[in-house]
Design an enzyme around this catalytic site. Structure first.
Site, PDB file in Angstrom:
ATOM      1  N   SER A   1       0.837  -1.126  -0.028  1.00 18.99           N
ATOM      2  CA  SER A   1      -0.040  -0.036   0.077  1.00 18.99           C
ATOM      3  C   SER A   1       0.925   1.321  -0.017  1.00 18.99           C
ATOM      4  O   SER A   1       2.052   1.282  -0.388  1.00 18.99           O
ATOM      5  CB  SER A   1      -1.091  -0.060   1.222  1.00 18.99           C
ATOM      6  OG  SER A   1      -1.752   1.034   1.261  1.00 18.99           O
TER       7      SER A   1
ATOM      8  N   THR B   1      -3.696   4.426  -3.101  1.00 14.69           N
ATOM      9  CA  THR B   1      -3.699   6.084  -2.571  1.00 14.69           C
ATOM     10  C   THR B   1      -4.847   5.877  -1.307  1.00 14.69           C
ATOM     11  O   THR B   1      -5.647   5.239  -1.429  1.00 14.69           O
ATOM     12  CB  THR B   1      -4.385   6.693  -3.659  1.00 14.69           C
ATOM     13  OG1 THR B   1      -3.468   6.632  -4.821  1.00 14.69           O
ATOM     14  CG2 THR B   1      -4.479   8.290  -3.301  1.00 14.69           C
TER      15      THR B   1
ATOM     16  N   THR C   1       0.216   8.620  -1.277  1.00 17.35           N
ATOM     17  CA  THR C   1       0.385   7.648  -2.388  1.00 17.35           C
ATOM     18  C   THR C   1       1.670   7.060  -2.567  1.00 17.35           C
ATOM     19  O   THR C   1       2.700   7.645  -2.234  1.00 17.35           O
ATOM     20  CB  THR C   1      -0.527   8.000  -3.592  1.00 17.35           C
ATOM     21  OG1 THR C   1      -0.663   6.880  -4.407  1.00 17.35           O
ATOM     22  CG2 THR C   1       0.355   9.191  -4.191  1.00 17.35           C
TER      23      THR C   1
ATOM     24  N   ARG D   1       7.642   9.635 -12.369  1.00 11.80           N
ATOM     25  CA  ARG D   1       6.126  10.189 -12.375  1.00 11.80           C
ATOM     26  C   ARG D   1       5.487  10.637 -11.167  1.00 11.80           C
ATOM     27  O   ARG D   1       5.934  10.068 -10.129  1.00 11.80           O
ATOM     28  CB  ARG D   1       5.518   9.039 -12.927  1.00 11.80           C
ATOM     29  CG  ARG D   1       3.933   9.151 -13.285  1.00 11.80           C
ATOM     30  CD  ARG D   1       3.077   8.690 -12.331  1.00 11.80           C
ATOM     31  NE  ARG D   1       1.843   8.676 -12.705  1.00 11.80           N
ATOM     32  CZ  ARG D   1       0.794   8.656 -11.785  1.00 11.80           C
ATOM     33  NH1 ARG D   1       1.172   8.257 -10.328  1.00 11.80           N
ATOM     34  NH2 ARG D   1      -0.472   8.701 -11.974  1.00 11.80           N
TER      35      ARG D   1
ATOM     36  N   THR E   1      -8.885   9.706  -6.280  1.00 12.10           N
ATOM     37  CA  THR E   1      -8.181   8.613  -6.287  1.00 12.10           C
ATOM     38  C   THR E   1      -8.219   7.990  -7.882  1.00 12.10           C
ATOM     39  O   THR E   1      -9.352   8.502  -8.518  1.00 12.10           O
ATOM     40  CB  THR E   1      -8.523   7.483  -5.374  1.00 12.10           C
ATOM     41  OG1 THR E   1      -7.675   6.386  -5.526  1.00 12.10           O
ATOM     42  CG2 THR E   1     -10.115   7.177  -5.510  1.00 12.10           C
ATOM     43  N   GLY E   2      -7.392   7.138  -8.352  1.00 12.67           N
ATOM     44  CA  GLY E   2      -7.404   6.660  -9.804  1.00 12.67           C
ATOM     45  C   GLY E   2      -6.321   7.164 -10.429  1.00 12.67           C
ATOM     46  O   GLY E   2      -5.248   7.488  -9.968  1.00 12.67           O
TER      47      GLY E   2
END
Length: 322
Positions: free
Chosen positions: A82, A184, A202, A212, A235-236
């Site tokens: 995570s 995240t 995240t 990135r 999120t995503g």
């Protein structure tokens, strides 16, 4: 400074003993309006444990800012592929972390591409409180963290390294929808005084290109707080959120009179116009100044944790694509 850090450590240690019973609600229940402050919401299943830490502070009359920092620190420390410790690395095998935090006064801080520090959210708060800047990145962020007394450590666990080695066999970069529930946590809290704050942290997309950075540490994209109106987090696929300034868009839609739910839905529909929308996931979560909660996603599968009125529960979210 020391007192606050010690307090956060005590909160983290006591989470297991203070977590409330967990339940799962249907999408139709996801928009229940809390009748009293405080309230805290956070993305994905790991939000349950994070909420428990945040609620302990809120329930004692603490600030939303302290609550969101303490809450997401729980997720940062969990070894479950995570955020933070145990997070999946980039394609070069390096765990790089991003985070931001924003308070009721519009003050904010962020770090990006930070390596070797378990709690980037706390570094982001130090950027906010101890520097004239909003964001520090890479080596500069690391040096600042160490100057502030944070300890550098190896965050690549044996399990995460094994997953990376397996990925290297084909090295195909194709993010899987809803894999973000490992990557995240975004959290927004409304405290007893009616003040809002938010945090987002995240490890970024697994096996991303080194360097990135997605939306999570970007104020206005992954997180935005306006204490007159409300707050939102995302999120995503961060690139898609950045393109519409997602969190800021939602708060501005709320300012125009939309409910949190309406604002989240309109923001998702904006993203649905992007050319690759059917191949990605985006989830938005928002809280109004009055404590009303809204959430919506691009694809099925997004859920969030809500702690309000003494109950900590998971809630499923309706989506643009069924």
């Amino acid at each position: 400074m020391i007192r606050r850090r010690n307090f956060l450590k005590k909160v983290s240690a006591g989470v297991a003993a203070t977590a409330a019973a967990t339940a799962t609600a249907s999408p139709s229940q996801a928009l229940a309006k809390p009748t009293a402050k405080p309230v805290v919401v956070s993305t994905w299943e790991h939000g349950i444990n994070a909420n428990a830490a945040a609620w302990k502070i809120l329930n004692q009359g603490g600030t939303a800012l302290d609550a969101v920092e303490a809450g997401v620190r729980i997720t940062e420390a969990e070894d479950n592929l995570s955020v933070g410790y145990g997070g999946l690395p980039d394609r070069d095998g390096r765990v790089t972390l991003d985070a931001c935090i924003m308070d009721e006064n519009g003050e904010c801080g962020a770090v990006a591409c930070l390596e070797g520090i378990k709690h980037p959210i706390s570094v982001a708060r130090q950027v906010m409180e101890e520097t004239p800047h909003v964001m520090l990145v890479g080596e500069g962020a690391l040096q600042f963290a160490m100057d502030q007394g944070f300890e550098q450590e190896n965050l690549l666990t044996e399990r995460a390294e094994k997953a990376w080695q397996e990925w290297l066999k084909e090295a195909e970069y194709k993010p899987i929808i809803n894999v973000e529930n490992h990557d995240t946590i975004g959290m927004v809290a409304l405290d007893a005084d009616g003040n809002l704050s938010g945090a987002c942290t995240t490890s970024g997309l697994a096996y991303k290109m080194h360097g990135r950075v997605g939306d999570s540490p970007i104020i206005g994209a992954g997180l935005f707080v306006d204490n007159e109106v409300g707050a939102a987090t995302a999120t995503g696929m961060g690139e898609a959120v950045i393109k519409v300034c997602g969190a800021h868009l939602i708060v501005e839609l709320m300012r125009q009179g939309n409910s949190p739910q309406q604002a989240c839905e309109k923001a998702v529909r904006r993203i649905a116009k992007q050319k690759n929308a059917k191949d990605i996931q985006i989830g938005f979560l928002a809280v109004s100044k009055q404590g009303e909660v809204g959430a919506y996603s691009l694809q099925p599968g997004f859920n969030f944790a809500q702690y309000a009125q003494g109950t900590n529960q998971m809630k499923d979210v309706e989506s643009f694509y069924s």
